[in-house]
Design a protein around this motif. Structure first.
Motif, PDB file in Angstrom:
ATOM      1  N   LEU B  48     -81.583  57.763  64.641  1.00  0.00           N
ATOM      2  CA  LEU B  48     -81.976  56.546  65.344  1.00  0.00           C
ATOM      3  C   LEU B  48     -80.733  55.702  65.622  1.00  0.00           C
ATOM      4  O   LEU B  48     -80.050  55.256  64.695  1.00  0.00           O
ATOM      5  CB  LEU B  48     -82.972  55.739  64.502  1.00  0.00           C
ATOM      6  CG  LEU B  48     -83.407  54.394  65.110  1.00  0.00           C
ATOM      7  CD1 LEU B  48     -84.312  54.623  66.317  1.00  0.00           C
ATOM      8  CD2 LEU B  48     -84.133  53.543  64.072  1.00  0.00           C
ATOM      9  N   HIS B  49     -80.440  55.482  66.923  1.00  0.00           N
ATOM     10  CA  HIS B  49     -79.312  54.634  67.311  1.00  0.00           C
ATOM     11  C   HIS B  49     -79.849  53.290  67.771  1.00  0.00           C
ATOM     12  O   HIS B  49     -80.767  53.247  68.595  1.00  0.00           O
ATOM     13  CB  HIS B  49     -78.546  55.276  68.487  1.00  0.00           C
ATOM     14  CG  HIS B  49     -77.897  56.570  68.123  1.00  0.00           C
ATOM     15  ND1 HIS B  49     -76.559  56.692  67.841  1.00  0.00           N
ATOM     16  CD2 HIS B  49     -78.422  57.808  67.985  1.00  0.00           C
ATOM     17  CE1 HIS B  49     -76.287  57.961  67.557  1.00  0.00           C
ATOM     18  NE2 HIS B  49     -77.391  58.654  67.634  1.00  0.00           N
ATOM     19  N   THR B  50     -79.288  52.208  67.251  1.00  0.00           N
ATOM     20  CA  THR B  50     -79.743  50.877  67.632  1.00  0.00           C
ATOM     21  C   THR B  50     -78.550  49.982  67.937  1.00  0.00           C
ATOM     22  O   THR B  50     -77.528  50.050  67.247  1.00  0.00           O
ATOM     23  CB  THR B  50     -80.564  50.235  66.489  1.00  0.00           C
ATOM     24  OG1 THR B  50     -81.599  51.121  66.091  1.00  0.00           O
ATOM     25  CG2 THR B  50     -81.170  48.915  66.928  1.00  0.00           C
ATOM     26  N   HIS B  51     -78.708  49.154  68.963  1.00  0.00           N
ATOM     27  CA  HIS B  51     -77.686  48.163  69.297  1.00  0.00           C
ATOM     28  C   HIS B  51     -78.366  46.796  69.263  1.00  0.00           C
ATOM     29  O   HIS B  51     -79.346  46.575  69.979  1.00  0.00           O
ATOM     30  CB  HIS B  51     -77.121  48.448  70.696  1.00  0.00           C
ATOM     31  CG  HIS B  51     -75.983  47.564  71.058  1.00  0.00           C
ATOM     32  ND1 HIS B  51     -75.356  47.623  72.287  1.00  0.00           N
ATOM     33  CD2 HIS B  51     -75.329  46.596  70.370  1.00  0.00           C
ATOM     34  CE1 HIS B  51     -74.376  46.733  72.337  1.00  0.00           C
ATOM     35  NE2 HIS B  51     -74.346  46.100  71.179  1.00  0.00           N
ATOM     36  N   SER B  80     -75.857  50.586  64.977  1.00  0.00           N
ATOM     37  CA  SER B  80     -76.248  51.260  63.742  1.00  0.00           C
ATOM     38  C   SER B  80     -76.814  52.645  64.002  1.00  0.00           C
ATOM     39  O   SER B  80     -77.276  52.948  65.105  1.00  0.00           O
ATOM     40  CB  SER B  80     -77.286  50.427  62.991  1.00  0.00           C
ATOM     41  OG  SER B  80     -78.457  50.304  63.773  1.00  0.00           O
ATOM     42  N   GLU B  81     -76.761  53.473  62.950  1.00  0.00           N
ATOM     43  CA  GLU B  81     -77.344  54.812  63.018  1.00  0.00           C
ATOM     44  C   GLU B  81     -78.118  55.052  61.734  1.00  0.00           C
ATOM     45  O   GLU B  81     -77.604  54.775  60.649  1.00  0.00           O
ATOM     46  CB  GLU B  81     -76.234  55.865  63.119  1.00  0.00           C
ATOM     47  CG  GLU B  81     -75.611  55.941  64.495  1.00  0.00           C
ATOM     48  CD  GLU B  81     -74.493  56.969  64.578  1.00  0.00           C
ATOM     49  OE1 GLU B  81     -73.692  56.848  65.514  1.00  0.00           O
ATOM     50  OE2 GLU B  81     -74.420  57.865  63.710  1.00  0.00           O
ATOM     51  N   ASN B  85     -82.671  62.649  57.692  1.00  0.00           N
ATOM     52  CA  ASN B  85     -82.466  63.935  57.031  1.00  0.00           C
ATOM     53  C   ASN B  85     -81.351  63.852  56.003  1.00  0.00           C
ATOM     54  O   ASN B  85     -81.478  64.339  54.882  1.00  0.00           O
ATOM     55  CB  ASN B  85     -82.141  65.026  58.057  1.00  0.00           C
ATOM     56  CG  ASN B  85     -83.387  65.450  58.819  1.00  0.00           C
ATOM     57  OD1 ASN B  85     -84.500  65.337  58.302  1.00  0.00           O
ATOM     58  ND2 ASN B  85     -83.206  65.901  60.048  1.00  0.00           N
ATOM     59  N   GLN B  86     -80.245  63.227  56.391  1.00  0.00           N
ATOM     60  CA  GLN B  86     -79.144  63.078  55.448  1.00  0.00           C
ATOM     61  C   GLN B  86     -79.278  61.819  54.603  1.00  0.00           C
ATOM     62  O   GLN B  86     -78.442  61.551  53.733  1.00  0.00           O
ATOM     63  CB  GLN B  86     -77.819  63.022  56.209  1.00  0.00           C
ATOM     64  CG  GLN B  86     -77.497  64.332  56.890  1.00  0.00           C
ATOM     65  CD  GLN B  86     -76.147  64.296  57.567  1.00  0.00           C
ATOM     66  OE1 GLN B  86     -75.392  63.336  57.410  1.00  0.00           O
ATOM     67  NE2 GLN B  86     -75.851  65.329  58.326  1.00  0.00           N
ATOM     68  N   ARG B  87     -80.295  61.023  54.870  1.00  0.00           N
ATOM     69  CA  ARG B  87     -80.524  59.757  54.158  1.00  0.00           C
ATOM     70  C   ARG B  87     -79.273  58.872  54.222  1.00  0.00           C
ATOM     71  O   ARG B  87     -78.695  58.479  53.192  1.00  0.00           O
ATOM     72  CB  ARG B  87     -80.940  60.008  52.714  1.00  0.00           C
ATOM     73  CG  ARG B  87     -82.270  60.771  52.618  1.00  0.00           C
ATOM     74  CD  ARG B  87     -82.576  61.172  51.198  1.00  0.00           C
ATOM     75  NE  ARG B  87     -83.392  60.162  50.547  1.00  0.00           N
ATOM     76  CZ  ARG B  87     -83.431  60.006  49.220  1.00  0.00           C
ATOM     77  NH1 ARG B  87     -82.685  60.747  48.443  1.00  0.00           N
ATOM     78  NH2 ARG B  87     -84.218  59.087  48.685  1.00  0.00           N
ATOM     79  N   GLN B  88     -78.844  58.601  55.475  1.00  0.00           N
ATOM     80  CA  GLN B  88     -77.676  57.749  55.676  1.00  0.00           C
ATOM     81  C   GLN B  88     -78.018  56.654  56.663  1.00  0.00           C
ATOM     82  O   GLN B  88     -78.641  56.914  57.687  1.00  0.00           O
ATOM     83  CB  GLN B  88     -76.552  58.565  56.313  1.00  0.00           C
ATOM     84  CG  GLN B  88     -76.033  59.684  55.469  1.00  0.00           C
ATOM     85  CD  GLN B  88     -74.569  59.467  55.143  1.00  0.00           C
ATOM     86  OE1 GLN B  88     -74.060  58.357  55.210  1.00  0.00           O
ATOM     87  NE2 GLN B  88     -73.901  60.548  54.799  1.00  0.00           N
ATOM     88  N   MET B  89     -77.583  55.437  56.359  1.00  0.00           N
ATOM     89  CA  MET B  89     -77.753  54.345  57.316  1.00  0.00           C
ATOM     90  C   MET B  89     -76.436  53.586  57.377  1.00  0.00           C
ATOM     91  O   MET B  89     -75.945  53.117  56.345  1.00  0.00           O
ATOM     92  CB  MET B  89     -78.885  53.425  56.870  1.00  0.00           C
ATOM     93  CG  MET B  89     -79.145  52.284  57.824  1.00  0.00           C
ATOM     94  SD  MET B  89     -80.680  51.442  57.370  1.00  0.00           S
ATOM     95  CE  MET B  89     -80.799  50.230  58.655  1.00  0.00           C
ATOM     96  N   THR B 107     -68.436  46.977  58.315  1.00  0.00           N
ATOM     97  CA  THR B 107     -69.214  48.216  58.256  1.00  0.00           C
ATOM     98  C   THR B 107     -70.021  48.214  56.968  1.00  0.00           C
ATOM     99  O   THR B 107     -69.489  47.957  55.893  1.00  0.00           O
ATOM    100  CB  THR B 107     -68.300  49.457  58.262  1.00  0.00           C
ATOM    101  OG1 THR B 107     -67.470  49.388  59.415  1.00  0.00           O
ATOM    102  CG2 THR B 107     -69.113  50.734  58.313  1.00  0.00           C
ATOM    103  N   VAL B 108     -71.324  48.457  57.093  1.00  0.00           N
ATOM    104  CA  VAL B 108     -72.216  48.479  55.938  1.00  0.00           C
ATOM    105  C   VAL B 108     -72.873  49.854  55.878  1.00  0.00           C
ATOM    106  O   VAL B 108     -73.369  50.343  56.881  1.00  0.00           O
ATOM    107  CB  VAL B 108     -73.307  47.383  56.100  1.00  0.00           C
ATOM    108  CG1 VAL B 108     -74.381  47.540  55.047  1.00  0.00           C
ATOM    109  CG2 VAL B 108     -72.693  46.001  56.030  1.00  0.00           C
TER     110      VAL B 108
END
Lengths: 82, 228
Positions: B48-51, B80-81, B85-89, B107-108
């Motif tokens: 999921l890509h969000t701006h 943000s991404e 699947n990889q459990r990364q945000m 960067t968070v």
């Protein structure tokens, strides 16, 4: 949370509710179809783009890469908006 | 240029923290954030890509006001991404050249904790650059401290949001509140005790002073009578 444009806050709330449900119930469970909220999203988007124009927010500034390019060590260009 | 990093562990699984991150605003710990809008969002290859555009109200200290102004609405862009699947945000925020004296890039990252997959690790990194302002490194220190302070609030904010929809966490929050209440009432009691003691002492002093004055009056009258 309010929108940047007052007139868009209602639309934003509706869209946020839709998105939060979709994110928890579908996306995190493996369903990657994002069409569920797309109609409310379109209407909300239109409103936001207008609000941004009214407030003179320029996306060119956002999308430009600075770190890692020649612009990194330079003073940002002066613009008339601020 | 100042670089600041921080790490924190949430005792909640990554999915809970990711949901809380989207519901983070508004919250009582970050009152400066006045508006957020999603400008673009799409799912690409399961990510999921969000701006988003974030607007916040900045108040500047007096000495800076001549240069920058009293308060300003500053805009920041957040990309943000979310990869379930990889459990990364990952969220990257940068402020726009509207607030051109100051550039903040942050960067968070939210990931499962490397030693305990039921917990979430938060890492934060910020680069602050101040240009065209005297005492640049002082301003940078100020901002870096502000980021550190806000980061603490940000973490509290996430906990606060999680508490809103998780019963188990609600109970934890209640016991934390009780402890705070106890602390507050104990502090109040101590202050009351000190005040009472002080008042008693003052009463003592004033009654003794009155007695002395009465004695002096009696003595003066007695003397006056004797002479006349």
């Amino acid at each position: 949370m309010n929108s940047i444009g007052e007139e868009c806050t209602e639309l934003k709330k509706k869209y946020d509710d839709c998105f939060n449900s979709w994110f928890s119930e579908r996306f995190l469970k493996g369903d990657h179809d994002d069409s569920v909220c797309s109609s409310i999203f379109k209407v909300y988007q239109e409103c936001v783009k207008n609000a941004m124009k009214q407030q003179n927010i320029d996306f060119k500034d956002i999308d430009k890469d600075v770190l890692g390019t020649d612009n990194e060590f330079k003073v940002p260009p002066s613009d008339n908006n601020s | 240029m100042k670089i600041w990093t921080s790490e924190h562990t949430f005792n909640h699984p990554w999915e809970t923290v990711a949901q809380a991150a989207w519901r983070k605003y508004p919250n009582p710990m970050n009152p400066a954030v006045v508006g957020i809008d999603v400008v673009e969002r799409k799912v690409v290859d399961g990510v999921l890509h969000t701006h988003r555009l974030v607007s916040s109200k900045w108040f500047f200290p007096r000495w800076a006001q001549a240069l920058i102004g009293t308060a300003k609405i500053c805009y920041a862009s957040e990309q943000s991404e979310v990869n379930p699947n990889q459990r990364q945000m990952v969220l990257k925020t940068t402020n726009l050249t509207f607030c051109r004296y100051i550039a903040v890039d942050e960067t968070v990252r939210y990931t499962p904790h490397p030693s305990d997959a039921s917990k979430t690790l938060l890492t934060q990194e910020a680069v602050v650059t101040v240009q065209g302002v005297p005492l640049s490194s002082y301003m940078e220190d100020l901002l870096t401290n502000k980021i550190s302070l806000n980061a603490g609030k940000g973490r509290q904010a996430i906990e606060w949001v999680i508490g809103k929809f998780d019963n188990e966490i609600k109970e934890l929050a209640t016991s934390a509140c009780k402890s705070t209440d106890e602390l507050l009432s104990q502090t109040k009691k101590s202050i009351d005790d000190i005040t009472t003691t002080a008042r008693r002492s003052m009463d003592d002093i004033s009654s003794k002073a009155k007695k002395s004055l009465d004695d002096i009056e009696k003595f003066t009258k007695a003397n006056a009578n004797q002479r006349s």
